[in-house]
Design a protein around this motif. Structure first.
Motif: not given
Length: 226
Positions: A9, A23, A25, A31, A33, A50-52, A54
């Motif tokens: 990313r 990241v 998966t 889709h 993660y 995918p946010s950290e 999480v």
């Protein structure tokens, strides 16, 4: 069945040398993660975002091992509630559901729908008899009626498509939508009813949504994340 893969990313605003982040998966499920979890230790958080860092309240659940199994995954009830909220709002807008509704009202009727989510009453009875008394919720409703009479279509997980003329297993059914004899959703939205039997992961795989519904779910999760 599952493995992990690494995807990169871009982190905007960071030095060029630090922009690439990685990241994990689930292989076969790009889709979903995977993030290491601190509590409990040596476990993994599975998320559609995918946010950290999480947000565990928005995650699918926590697995004690990879690949996840029905025994290792602890489902997040808050995520399931969000999922059902999205389905209740958008399931009738899904092109797949709309196509299924039209098939139910066609001269072929529900019996000839190859996806198995449309069920005529007698088909539902046969399936339930084969399964014993384990069916319930939406699956127990069957697909009342035949061509021109309307009935129910089942919104199902895609991890195990049912055989020709059959309905999905109860653990794969999210819920049901009611269709009238003209192939239109009753009340405009099909009056979605959750099955109460859906399981996030089975021996056949983990959560599988149509692209349309997955997009709607991710949009809702991002709204809540903000």
């Amino acid at each position: 069945m599952f493995a992990t893969r690494i995807v990169s990313r871009q982190v905007f605003g960071a030095p060029r040398w630090a922009q690439a982040r990685f990241v994990s998966t689930l292989e076969g499920n790009p889709h979903i993660y995977v993030f290491p979890s601190e509590r409990p230790s040596n476990s993994y958080i599975l998320s559609l975002l995918p946010s950290e860092p999480v947000n565990p309240d928005l995650a699918i659940g926590v697995s004690s091992k990879l690949p996840p199994t029905p025994d290792s995954l602890t489902e997040n009830p808050k995520f399931l509630s969000i999922l059902q909220e999205v389905l209740a709002k958008h399931a009738h807008e899904d092109p797949d559901a709309q196509s299924q509704a039209q098939v139910m009202a066609s001269t072929s009727g529900a019996n000839l729908y190859t996806g198995g989510v449309l069920t005529a009453h007698r088909r539902g009875k046969r399936r339930r008899s084969e399964m014993g008394d384990s069916s319930g919720g939406a699956s127990g409703q069957g697909g009342a009626g035949s061509a021109g009479r309307g009935g129910w279509i089942h919104v199902s997980d895609s991890r195990r498509p049912p055989e020709f003329g059959r309905i999905a297993w109860p653990e794969d059914i999210f819920g049901s939508l009611e269709v009238d004899g003209n192939g239109q959703f009753v009340g405009g939205d099909g009056k979605y009813q959750a099955s109460g039997t859906y399981r996030m992961i089975t021996r056949n795989g983990i959560l599988g949504l149509t692209p349309f519904l997955r997009e709607k779910l991710v949009q809702r999760l991002r709204e809540l994340e903000k």
